[in-house]
Design a protein around this motif. Structure first.
Motif, PDB file in Angstrom:
ATOM      1  N   LEU A  31      68.435  68.457  15.508  1.00 17.54           N
ATOM      2  CA  LEU A  31      68.324  67.266  14.659  1.00 17.54           C
ATOM      3  C   LEU A  31      67.315  66.258  15.191  1.00 17.54           C
ATOM      4  O   LEU A  31      66.942  65.327  14.473  1.00 17.54           O
ATOM      5  CB  LEU A  31      69.698  66.613  14.496  1.00 17.54           C
ATOM      6  N   LEU A  32      66.850  66.440  16.425  1.00 17.65           N
ATOM      7  CA  LEU A  32      65.767  65.591  16.922  1.00 17.65           C
ATOM      8  C   LEU A  32      64.481  65.841  16.146  1.00 17.65           C
ATOM      9  O   LEU A  32      63.527  65.068  16.232  1.00 17.65           O
ATOM     10  CB  LEU A  32      65.536  65.832  18.416  1.00 17.65           C
ATOM     11  N   ALA A  33      64.437  66.922  15.367  1.00 18.57           N
ATOM     12  CA  ALA A  33      63.293  67.217  14.507  1.00 18.57           C
ATOM     13  C   ALA A  33      63.389  66.489  13.172  1.00 18.57           C
ATOM     14  O   ALA A  33      62.493  66.631  12.337  1.00 18.57           O
ATOM     15  CB  ALA A  33      63.188  68.722  14.265  1.00 18.57           C
ATOM     16  N   GLY A  34      64.467  65.729  12.969  1.00 21.61           N
ATOM     17  CA  GLY A  34      64.648  65.032  11.702  1.00 21.61           C
ATOM     18  C   GLY A  34      65.746  65.681  10.879  1.00 21.61           C
ATOM     19  O   GLY A  34      66.452  66.588  11.346  1.00 21.61           O
ATOM     20  N   PRO A  35      65.937  65.228   9.649  1.00 21.48           N
ATOM     21  CA  PRO A  35      67.018  65.748   8.798  1.00 21.48           C
ATOM     22  C   PRO A  35      66.915  67.256   8.607  1.00 21.48           C
ATOM     23  O   PRO A  35      65.828  67.792   8.397  1.00 21.48           O
ATOM     24  CB  PRO A  35      66.808  64.997   7.471  1.00 21.48           C
ATOM     25  N   ARG A  36      68.064  67.920   8.694  1.00 19.40           N
ATOM     26  CA  ARG A  36      68.101  69.380   8.532  1.00 19.40           C
ATOM     27  C   ARG A  36      69.248  69.762   7.605  1.00 19.40           C
ATOM     28  O   ARG A  36      70.338  69.190   7.674  1.00 19.40           O
ATOM     29  CB  ARG A  36      68.316  70.078   9.894  1.00 19.40           C
ATOM     30  N   ARG A  37      69.004  70.767   6.791  1.00 18.28           N
ATOM     31  CA  ARG A  37      70.074  71.319   5.968  1.00 18.28           C
ATOM     32  C   ARG A  37      70.984  72.204   6.827  1.00 18.28           C
ATOM     33  O   ARG A  37      70.555  72.740   7.850  1.00 18.28           O
ATOM     34  CB  ARG A  37      69.489  72.129   4.811  1.00 18.28           C
ATOM     35  N   TYR A  38      72.195  72.372   6.363  1.00 16.27           N
ATOM     36  CA  TYR A  38      73.155  73.209   7.083  1.00 16.27           C
ATOM     37  C   TYR A  38      72.604  74.620   7.281  1.00 16.27           C
ATOM     38  O   TYR A  38      72.695  75.188   8.375  1.00 16.27           O
ATOM     39  CB  TYR A  38      74.479  73.253   6.312  1.00 16.27           C
ATOM     40  N   THR A  39      72.007  75.194   6.239  1.00 13.02           N
ATOM     41  CA  THR A  39      71.486  76.564   6.340  1.00 13.02           C
ATOM     42  C   THR A  39      70.361  76.652   7.371  1.00 13.02           C
ATOM     43  O   THR A  39      70.237  77.665   8.070  1.00 13.02           O
ATOM     44  CB  THR A  39      70.986  77.054   4.974  1.00 13.02           C
ATOM     45  N   ASP A  40      69.534  75.612   7.463  1.00 14.76           N
ATOM     46  CA  ASP A  40      68.452  75.616   8.450  1.00 14.76           C
ATOM     47  C   ASP A  40      69.009  75.520   9.866  1.00 14.76           C
ATOM     48  O   ASP A  40      68.510  76.174  10.791  1.00 14.76           O
ATOM     49  CB  ASP A  40      67.490  74.447   8.196  1.00 14.76           C
ATOM     50  N   LEU A  41      70.022  74.689  10.036  1.00 11.81           N
ATOM     51  CA  LEU A  41      70.663  74.584  11.350  1.00 11.81           C
ATOM     52  C   LEU A  41      71.250  75.933  11.760  1.00 11.81           C
ATOM     53  O   LEU A  41      71.095  76.372  12.899  1.00 11.81           O
ATOM     54  CB  LEU A  41      71.754  73.518  11.328  1.00 11.81           C
ATOM     55  N   HIS A  42      71.928  76.572  10.836  1.00  7.08           N
ATOM     56  CA  HIS A  42      72.555  77.849  11.154  1.00  7.08           C
ATOM     57  C   HIS A  42      71.504  78.898  11.515  1.00  7.08           C
ATOM     58  O   HIS A  42      71.704  79.702  12.437  1.00  7.08           O
ATOM     59  CB  HIS A  42      73.397  78.330   9.970  1.00  7.08           C
ATOM     60  N   ALA A  43      70.358  78.880  10.835  1.00  4.66           N
ATOM     61  CA  ALA A  43      69.304  79.856  11.113  1.00  4.66           C
ATOM     62  C   ALA A  43      68.690  79.647  12.487  1.00  4.66           C
ATOM     63  O   ALA A  43      68.283  80.620  13.144  1.00  4.66           O
ATOM     64  CB  ALA A  43      68.221  79.764  10.041  1.00  4.66           C
ATOM     65  N   ASP A  44      68.610  78.401  12.953  1.00  2.38           N
ATOM     66  CA  ASP A  44      67.976  78.107  14.233  1.00  2.38           C
ATOM     67  C   ASP A  44      68.966  77.960  15.382  1.00  2.38           C
ATOM     68  O   ASP A  44      68.595  77.545  16.484  1.00  2.38           O
ATOM     69  CB  ASP A  44      67.125  76.837  14.123  1.00  2.38           C
ATOM     70  N   LEU A  45      70.216  78.317  15.131  1.00  8.07           N
ATOM     71  CA  LEU A  45      71.232  78.343  16.188  1.00  8.07           C
ATOM     72  C   LEU A  45      71.875  79.729  16.204  1.00  8.07           C
ATOM     73  O   LEU A  45      73.065  79.878  15.926  1.00  8.07           O
ATOM     74  CB  LEU A  45      72.296  77.259  15.952  1.00  8.07           C
TER      75      LEU A  45
END
Length: 214
Positions: A31-45
């Motif tokens: 989230l230090l990259a700015g607003p993120r969607r749930y699906t984007d967070l899940h893809a990058d974790l």
């Protein structure tokens, strides 16, 4: 489910009550990259389950670390973003990255990697550069970092108007995090730093990078 607590009247314990659970600080990193969607967070974790991610995000909202808002049309999606209290965790993540760098060693076959994961440990080493936005290019991907203390700290993908471009590999990123100066990496040919003037890249001379230990 009630939130677990150390039940200790100690600042460190209070902090760990809020961010000590597995995945929480890595969500902050994203989230230090700015607003993120749930699906984007899940893809990058990679490795986090949907239930755990949802639970951690709810905990972060309750602790005042992150908030959720609905984007206006034509993109009616919900995004998560850090509050000022959440953004204040950047020095904590930077210190953890510095502390963890000596343990990086060789990349294991099971290790996932996203280029932008190097943004936090690399950011302070770019802070001495004149350019305000540095685009970082690696084999694993491209991201960009702000060096002026502005927000968001970084973004995934190319910058719209970069002031400089830095090209290097993951091993060199790790070495810089461990104390190799950017100047030295450029002089050794391990990194290439170009300033961008009116859209035209120009190679920066050795000695133009941030100063650090060699």
């Amino acid at each position: 489910m009630p939130r677990r607590s150390y039940d200790q009247y100690c600042a460190a314990a209070r902090a760990l009550d809020a961010v000590g659970d597995r995945w929480t600080l890595l969500i902050v990193r994203e989230l230090l990259a700015g607003p993120r969607r749930y699906t984007d967070l899940h893809a990058d974790l990679p490795g986090v389950s949907t239930d755990v991610l949802a639970s951690r995000l709810k905990d972060m909202e309750r602790e005042g670390i992150a908030t959720r808002r609905r984007l206006p049309p034509p993109a009616p999606a919900s995004v998560y973003e850090l509050t000022p209290r959440g953004t204040a965790l950047l020095p904590v993540l930077t210190a953890l990255a510095d502390w963890g760098t000596p343990a990086m060693g060789e990349r294991r076959p099971t290790d996932a990697l996203r280029a932008h994961w190097f943004a936090v440990p690399l950011a302070r080493h770019l802070a001495g550069l004149g350019p305000r936005v540095v685009e970082v290019r690696m084999d694993e991907g491209v991201f960009h970092v702000r060096t002026d203390g502005g927000e968001p700290l970084y973004g995934d993908g190319p910058a719209e108007h970069p002031d400089a471009r830095l090209t290097l590999d993951a091993d060199t990123c790790v070495a810089i995090g461990g104390g190799l100066s950017l100047d030295h990496a450029v002089r050794e040919g391990r990194a290439r730093l170009e300033t961008v003037s009116h859209g035209t890249p120009q190679e920066a001379p050795a000695g133009a990078g941030a100063q650090g230990q060699e």
